[in-house]
Structures are given as structure tokens and as C-alpha cells.
Design a protein around this motif. Structure first.
Motif: not given
Ligand code: ASP
Length: 524
Positions: A186-197, A245-251, A290-300
Motif C-alpha cells: 500500500e505504502f509503496l504502490c498506492n502512496l508513492h507510485g512504485f511498480v511491483d515487477v 521498482y519494488f518486489q517481494v522477491a525470493r532469493c 507505515y507497515s509496523w504492526p500496531e500490537e508492537r507499538g510504534s517506531i520513531t
């Protein structure tokens, strides 16, 4: 509609109404769409009393033919086994269902009798009085108990991974992982125009860096390589004008497993054109916040930053754990391992709930291959650009050149790394041929691309498995991977890697020279 008719219709319409409202709340998924269950096993509360519900789940346990606890990913619900003659069939069925069988129960939500509420269970105020039931699959005795507190051997857990996955901690970890990745997209593609390739996983050998897995091809003597990262492709995408560019990439890295490594792993892989180091750092800080899970508090943010030199001098490592209130230099020659001992002795304080991010910057561009060796290798990878103020030293004293490489460290673990890249073909060729003494021919496609208007670019990769394991405080990355490999890189469930027959090898022009023990094992 006349009032009496409305009153009659309303209770039946309520579940559908609730579902429609559910859909209207953004971010709250409807777990009951498309299926015949009305609720999950973790959902029912006092507000549902009086409703007829249908639940599906696994038998957690059964008590004296009176109660049965039904479990799914979301929780536990107490089912009351009917005792009256009219329900004798349901009684027989539910009181004989073995633990871990899959069962459907339809019944009425009722308040628990006073004094029998269980405040420890989210569904502890209610129970479901079974009207009808069905055993959909009766379970054999499991090879281990699923209960979280029962310790099981790692090998057994791996062999029956699909059973281990039923446990609440694994359910939690995988679902949290999925949510974090969703937020990242969401953060990368919707808010900042990244393309998942997507980039290929069948490629060719990359010089330098990690050892790669080879994949045979039908062309005699020719092999693919499984890429250790999409590094070359993401740079080529920049040349191709896909400038975010961004990708959830297997390495893949053939390096033997360690507690925090395995042969295949996942990176959040990112590349941008027209960016500098500070730009990538702000992007990653924003992404993690942006992606930090609420249950783990917040990060600064911004995260603190330290040079490689300071890290080595003050902490004795390029991955300092800044949760310690004290630098290692203040402890004389004691290093991180000793800090663990001191913590155990109560001499230093480490905040277990804290997440300490740190940027480590200004790495040397090259390091000696071995101690005292004059041969050099890249500290990050051969595509990393020199620090602008040191670039002139590249030709006279390359060991003195700092790079535009940055690592992201969380609580003493490297969770990411990247660099601003070389985008001049001439400079890239010099680094490969003259400094690293590599055969640049293997990278001719990349060198060529850099001659056709390559934009300045840089990027980073976050190690997703490691990041999630730190977020959920899991001892190993295997606790956040659905089907992990063992320490030796084996899949203990499916038993991979496995033997293939000489006939299967023939198209690949490969023959195996069997070590004796293997040959015997194969024959037996
Ligand atoms: N490809 C690098 C790695 O896998 C990350 C990067 O430089 O973006 O470590």
C-alpha cells in the motif's frame, strides 16, 4: 412493513445485516464470506446470544461427554454436547470425536451459566448448544501435541509442518507477516507510485558475492543460476525507465543454513532512479513506520546513524545492538557476547520490548578477500558507487575509498542493506576488471546497458523473514516461514532434495558419481 412481521424477519436478517456492515468497515475482513459457516470460533460474544450459528473447526479437547472445545485460527468456542434423548445421535458423535478431528456444529449461542464464565477466553461468556453436528474428517493420534506449552522437537515439527501450522503462534506469525507485506505494498504502490515487477529466477551466474545454486539445462554443459537477489534486473529496470521498482522477491544462496539463514529467503527489494542515500533512508523509515504492526507499538524516525568506523571502534561489530545502555568501548575489550553474559548477571540493561533501528553508513568500498591479502572484494557488491569525496582514490588507493553503501540494523541484526549504484559503464568496467579482477564478460549486458542513457539510481533490500522474526520475537526465521528448510537445507516434510533416476538426468547431459554411502542408501 407491519411491526409483527418486521420482528419475525429481523432476527433472521441480522447475520446478513451484520455481514453487510462488516464489509462497510474498511480494514475489517469478512472471514465468513463464500462459506457456510456463520462465524469463526473466536468471534462469538454475549451480543450473539439467541442466534443460530454454524461453526467449523478442529476438536481441541472434549470433557466428559459434556463439552467440546472447537478451534480455528481465530480462537476457541465451547460447544455444549446435548444430553437429551432427541439428540442422542449428536451426543454420540461429539463425545466420540477424536482430538484434532474436523467438525461442523450448528447450534444456538447461549450465555454460560453464572459462575462458569471464563474471563481468559474472549468467547468465555458464551457457549453454543449443539443442535446438529457432523464429523468431516476424523483424526488419527497426532505425532505431537499442538498445545503451545508442550515442547516438541524441531525435526518433528518440520516433518509434520502442516500440523505445526495449526498452532496459534504460527498462525499469528504468518498472518502478521501477510498484513505487514500488505501495508508495505500500500505504502509503496498506492502512496508513492512504485511498480511491483517480477524478475526471473532462472538466470546466469553473478560474479562475486554469495554462492549460487545451479540449475541444469538441456544445452550440454550450460547451467542457469538461481539469483542471490534481483540486483542486476532491478538496475536494468531503471535503465528501462521503470523508475520506482519494488518486489517481494525470493532469493537463493547456497551457503548452508544458520539459525537466521536458509537457502531460500524473501526480500522486499527496492530500486529508485534520481535518488541519493538520504532519500532511500527516508523511504525505508516511512515504509517501516507505515507497515509496523500496531500490537508492537510504534517506531520513531529518523533512525540514528553511525559510520562503519564508529561501529567497529565503539561496539566491535558493524551490526551494533544499541539496546545496551553502554558502549563496548566502555567495557574495555569486552564484545557483544560478553554483553549477553553481563545482561544475564544483571550488570547491563537491555530493554526487551524496544526496537532499536540504526543506519550504518560509510562502509569501505572494498575489503581484503582474506586477512593480509592484497586481493580485494566488494564490501557490499560490485555495483556499489564510491563515496563522491573519495572517488579520486579509486585509481591510487582503492582500499581507502568509502562507499555509498548503507545497512539497516535492528537490535544487533542486519535487516537491510543497499547502495547508490555505479551508473557509468566506464567506472563499472574499471571496478570489475582492475580492482576486483573479475571477468567483466559475464556482465556485458549490464555494462552495455550503462552506455545507453542509464539514470543515476540506488536501492535497498530488506530481509523480510528476519524482520518479521524480530517483530514477533521469534527465536528463528523458521518461525515466520510456512514451509522452512532444516539447518542442512532439507525439506523434512517432502524430503527434498531427492534422488532422480539416470533416465531423468539424461536430457541434462549429467551423470552422478555416487559416494559409496549414498549408493547403498539408494539401493536400500
Ligand atoms: N541486492 C542487495 C542484496 O541482496 C541489496 C541491494 O543492494 O539493493 O543484499
Amino acid at each position: 412493513m407491519a411491526l409483527p412481521r418486521l420482528l419475525r424477519v429481523l432476527p433472521r436478517a441480522l447475520p446478513a445485516l451484520a455481514r453487510a456492515l462488516h464489509r462497510a468497515v474498511p480494514g475489517v475482513p469478512d472471514f465468513n464470506s463464500f462459506v457456510t459457516r456463520t462465524n469463526t470460533c473466536g468471534e462469538l460474544r454475549s451480543a450473539h446470544v439467541g442466534q443460530e450459528v454454524t461453526l467449523y473447526g478442529w476438536v481441541q479437547y472434549q470433557r466428559q461427554g459434556l463439552f467440546l472445545i472447537l478451534r480455528d485460527f481465530q480462537g476457541l468456542t465451547q460447544i455444549v454436547i446435548p444430553q437429551d434423548e432427541a439428540h442422542s445421535h449428536v451426543k454420540k458423535l461429539l463425545s466420540s470425536a477424536p482430538v484434532e478431528s474436523v467438525v461442523r456444529v450448528t447450534g444456538i449461542v447461549s450465555p454460560r451459566p453464572p459462575g462458569q464464565e471464563n474471563p481468559k477466553m474472549p468467547t468465555g461468556d458464551i457457549e453454543v448448544k449443539a443442535e446438529t453436528a457432523e464429523i468431516l474428517n476424523s483424526s488419527k493420534k497426532l505425532p505431537f501435541e499442538l498445545k503451545d506449552f508442550v515442547k516438541k522437537s524441531e525435526a518433528l515439527r518440520m516433518q509434520y509442518r502442516y500440523l505445526d501450522l495449526r498452532s496459534f503462534p504460527l498462525q499469528h506469525n504468518l498472518r502478521l507477516r501477510s498484513q505487514v507485506v500488505m501495508r508495505m505494498r500500500e505504502f509503496l504502490c498506492n502512496l508513492h507510485g512504485f511498480v511491483d515487477v517480477e524478475t526471473p529466477t532462472l538466470f546466469k551466474r553473478t560474479p562475486g558475492g554469495a554462492k549460487e545454486f545451479l540449475v541444469p539445462s538441456r544445452e550440454a554443459g550450460k547451467f542457469y543460476s538461481l539469483p542471490q537477489s534481483p540486483q542486476q534486473f532491478k538496475q536494468l529496470l531503471m535503465v528501462g525507465g521503470l523508475d520506482r521498482y519494488f518486489q517481494v522477491a525470493r532469493c537463493y544462496r547456497d551457503e548452508g543454513s544458520r539459525p537466521d539463514r536458509q537457502p531460500e529467503f524473501t526480500q522486499i527489494d527496492i530500486e529508485m532512479s534520481f535518488v541519493d542515500q538520504a532519500g532511500i533512508q527516508r523511504l525505508i523509515e516511512g515504509l517501516l513506520q507505515y507497515s509496523w504492526p500496531e500490537e508492537r507499538g510504534s517506531i520513531t524516525a529518523p533512525f540514528p546513524s553511525m559510520t562503519y568506523e564508529e561501529a567497529l571502534a565503539d561496539y566491535g561489530t558493524d551490526k551494533p545492538d544499541t539496546r545496551f545502555g553502554m558502549k563496548c568501548s566502555a567495557l574495555g575489550s569486552l564484545r557483544l557476547g560478553s554483553a549477553d553474559l553481563l545482561e544475564a548477571a544483571g550488570l547491563v540493561l537491555r530493554d526487551p520490548a524496544a526496537f532499536h533501528f540504526l543506519w550504518v553508513v560509510d562502509f569501505p568500498l572494498f575489503l581484503p578477500k582474506e586477512e593480509n591479502s592484497t586481493e580485494l572484494e566488494s564490501a557490499h557488491h560490485p555495483f556499489t558507487a564510491p563515496h563522491p569525496s573519495d572517488a579520486h582514490l579509486l585509481y591510487s588507493d582503492p582500499t581507502k575509498v568509502r562507499s555509498q553503501h548503507y545497512d539497516l540494523v535492528l537490535n544487533g541484526c542486519e535487516v537491510g542493506g543497499g547502495s547508490i549504484r555505479i551508473h557509468s559503464a566506464e567506472l563499472q568496467r574499471f571496478v570489475l576488471e582492475k580492482v576486483l579482477k573479475e571477468d567483466s564478460e559475464v556482465l556485458s549486458h549490464l555494462l552495455q546497458a550503462l552506455e545507453f542513457g542509464a539514470p543515476p539510481h540506488g536501492g535497498i533490500a530488506l530481509g523480510l523473514d528476519r524482520l518479521i522474526s524480530l517483530i514477533v520475537d521469534a527465536p528463528s526465521i523458521r518461525d515466520v516461514i510456512a514451509f522452512p528448510k532444516s539447518f542442512r537445507g532439507r525439506d523434512l516434510m517432502g524430503n527434498a532434495p531427492d534422488y532422480v533416476t539416470p533416465e531423468e538426468l539424461e536430457p541434462y547431459h549429467i551423470q552422478v558419481s555416487w559416494p559409496l554411502e549414498e549408493k547403498e542408501a539408494k539401493q536400500n
